[in-house]
Write an enzyme that holds these catalytic residues in place. Structure first.
Site, PDB file in Angstrom:
ATOM      1  N   GLU A   1      -9.629  -1.847   5.054  1.00 25.66           N
ATOM      2  CA  GLU A   1     -10.321  -1.526   6.298  1.00 25.66           C
ATOM      3  C   GLU A   1     -11.591  -2.376   6.448  1.00 25.66           C
ATOM      4  O   GLU A   1     -12.115  -2.899   5.456  1.00 25.66           O
ATOM      5  CB  GLU A   1     -10.724  -0.040   6.285  1.00 25.66           C
ATOM      6  CG  GLU A   1      -9.548   0.924   6.296  1.00 25.66           C
ATOM      7  CD  GLU A   1      -8.976   1.167   7.704  1.00 25.66           C
ATOM      8  OE1 GLU A   1      -9.036   0.273   8.558  1.00 25.66           O
ATOM      9  OE2 GLU A   1      -8.459   2.274   7.932  1.00 25.66           O
TER      10      GLU A   1
ATOM     11  N   ASP B   1       0.811  -1.221   0.000  1.00 27.33           N
ATOM     12  CA  ASP B   1       0.000   0.000   0.000  1.00 27.33           C
ATOM     13  C   ASP B   1       0.844   1.270   0.000  1.00 27.33           C
ATOM     14  O   ASP B   1       2.057   1.224   0.182  1.00 27.33           O
ATOM     15  CB  ASP B   1      -0.967  -0.002   1.203  1.00 27.33           C
ATOM     16  CG  ASP B   1      -0.282  -0.400   2.513  1.00 27.33           C
ATOM     17  OD1 ASP B   1       0.959  -0.447   2.544  1.00 27.33           O
ATOM     18  OD2 ASP B   1      -0.987  -0.662   3.498  1.00 27.33           O
TER      19      ASP B   1
ATOM     20  N   HIS C   1      -7.299  -4.444   9.997  1.00 30.47           N
ATOM     21  CA  HIS C   1      -6.982  -4.225   8.575  1.00 30.47           C
ATOM     22  C   HIS C   1      -5.657  -4.882   8.198  1.00 30.47           C
ATOM     23  O   HIS C   1      -4.755  -5.009   9.022  1.00 30.47           O
ATOM     24  CB  HIS C   1      -7.020  -2.747   8.186  1.00 30.47           C
ATOM     25  CG  HIS C   1      -5.927  -1.876   8.717  1.00 30.47           C
ATOM     26  ND1 HIS C   1      -6.131  -0.912   9.668  1.00 30.47           N
ATOM     27  CD2 HIS C   1      -4.617  -1.809   8.410  1.00 30.47           C
ATOM     28  CE1 HIS C   1      -4.997  -0.285   9.922  1.00 30.47           C
ATOM     29  NE2 HIS C   1      -4.053  -0.808   9.177  1.00 30.47           N
TER      30      HIS C   1
ATOM     31  N   ASP D   1      -7.824  -2.441  14.037  1.00 26.83           N
ATOM     32  CA  ASP D   1      -9.194  -2.778  13.632  1.00 26.83           C
ATOM     33  C   ASP D   1      -9.228  -4.012  12.721  1.00 26.83           C
ATOM     34  O   ASP D   1     -10.250  -4.323  12.121  1.00 26.83           O
ATOM     35  CB  ASP D   1      -9.868  -1.582  12.939  1.00 26.83           C
ATOM     36  CG  ASP D   1      -9.127  -1.133  11.680  1.00 26.83           C
ATOM     37  OD1 ASP D   1      -8.118  -1.774  11.315  1.00 26.83           O
ATOM     38  OD2 ASP D   1      -9.568  -0.145  11.057  1.00 26.83           O
TER      39      ASP D   1
HETATM   40  C1  GLP Z   1      -0.527   0.460   8.595  1.00 23.66           C
HETATM   41  C2  GLP Z   1      -0.161  -0.384   7.369  1.00 23.66           C
HETATM   42  C3  GLP Z   1      -0.413  -1.848   7.617  1.00 23.66           C
HETATM   43  C4  GLP Z   1       0.170  -2.259   8.951  1.00 23.66           C
HETATM   44  C5  GLP Z   1      -0.506  -1.494  10.050  1.00 23.66           C
HETATM   45  C6  GLP Z   1      -0.038  -1.884  11.437  1.00 23.66           C
HETATM   46  O1  GLP Z   1      -1.841   0.821   8.612  1.00 23.66           O
HETATM   47  N1  GLP Z   1      -0.845   0.018   6.197  1.00 23.66           N
HETATM   48  O2  GLP Z   1       0.155  -2.597   6.557  1.00 23.66           O
HETATM   49  O3  GLP Z   1       0.021  -3.637   9.155  1.00 23.66           O
HETATM   50  O4  GLP Z   1      -0.214  -0.132   9.828  1.00 23.66           O
HETATM   51  O5  GLP Z   1       1.105  -1.162  11.766  1.00 23.66           O
HETATM   52  P1  GLP Z   1       2.029  -1.458  12.998  1.00 23.66           P
HETATM   53  O6  GLP Z   1       2.843  -2.636  12.645  1.00 23.66           O
HETATM   54  O7  GLP Z   1       2.861  -0.211  13.142  1.00 23.66           O
HETATM   55  O8  GLP Z   1       1.134  -1.686  14.163  1.00 23.66           O
END
Ligand code: GLP
Length: 236
Positions: free
Chosen positions: A143, A67, A138, A136
């Site tokens: 989402e 992404d 995702h 959440d």
């Molecule tokens: C972002 C990314 C996700 C990732 C998520 C969790 O939203 N787009 O790919 O998994 O964050 O991030 P973290 O690992 O910092 O909790």
């Protein structure tokens, strides 16, 4: 599903790196689906160390990221392209031309999404997809929604995701409200999936996603249907 509980983040990072390293050793031309966020940073550090030790060769690897924020170009230090350069690509021998991150500044975003899916198909799918998980549920930026969206698409980020990601920006107002994300089709077609989750705050969503009902309201729950899924979770 192979659900592995580990005792700390270092162990999570080493075990995660082992799986990616094995993939690259067994198939030097692997297509790796890569992720951003704080969770994979330790894995990337491990992979760099193994490359520097001469144990890993990325020269034939292709990478495709999940992404990108809409409106941020690769020179912006909050973009996911920038993150990947700094945390991995700049430190290993992957060919820069073989690294793909969605273009968050494409003039025609719909065409960018289509081209991204066509590229995945062209690769013959992803060999190993690395994923984190949002609070959440995702994955990528898919989402919670009424349906599992198949293709690469533009999403409106949910309030909780904007809040969670604000820690990386100077202020909450600077967090983009939209992103381009690979859809569930690209993720589910990966031959192997490795999801990592770190910290007590993720405990509840990990339970829901992997031991609760499969529902688009918890996007990661679709992974229960994947035939080669490994989850590594560390509560500490
Ligand atoms: C972002 C990314 C996700 C990732 C998520 C969790 O939203 N787009 O790919 O998994 O964050 O991030 P973290 O690992 O910092 O909790």
């Amino acid at each position: 599903m192979n659900f592995i509980t580990v005792s700390n983040y270092d162990e999570l990072s080493r075990k995660g790196a082992n799986i990616i390293a094995a993939q690259v050793i067994q198939k030097p031309k692997s297509v790796l689906g890569l992720a951003t966020g704080s969770s994979p940073v330790g894995i990337y550090r491990e992979l760099i160390a193994r490359y520097e030790a001469g144990d890993l060769d990325f020269s034939k690897v292709k990478s495709i990221n999940l992404d990108e924020y809409l409106g941020l170009d690769g020179s912006n230090d909050q973009s996911y392209r920038y993150f990947m350069q700094k945390n991995l690509f700049d430190h290993i021998n992957i060919d820069p031309a073989n690294t793909y991150v969605p273009n968050g500044c494409a003039e025609d975003v719909a065409a960018e999404c289509e081209a991204y899916d066509a590229r995945i198909e062209d690769f013959g799918g992803i060999d190993l997809q690395l994923l984190g998980i949002g609070l959440d549920g995702h994955i990528g930026f898919n989402e919670p929604a009424d349906i599992f969206e198949k293709g690469t698409h533009v999403v409106d980020l949910h309030e909780s995701t904007i809040e969670a990601n604000a820690r990386f920006f100077a202020s909450r107002d600077e967090v983009p409200t939209k992103a381009v994300t690979m859809g569930m089709g690209g993720i589910m077609q990966a031959k192997k999936v490795l999801l990592i989750a770190n910290g007590a705050a993720k405990k509840e969503i990990v339970q829901k996603a992997f031991f609760g009902p499969i529902t688009p309201l918890v996007p990661a729950s679709i992974l229960q249907l994947h035939s080669d899924l490994t989850v590594i979770y560390s509560e500490n």
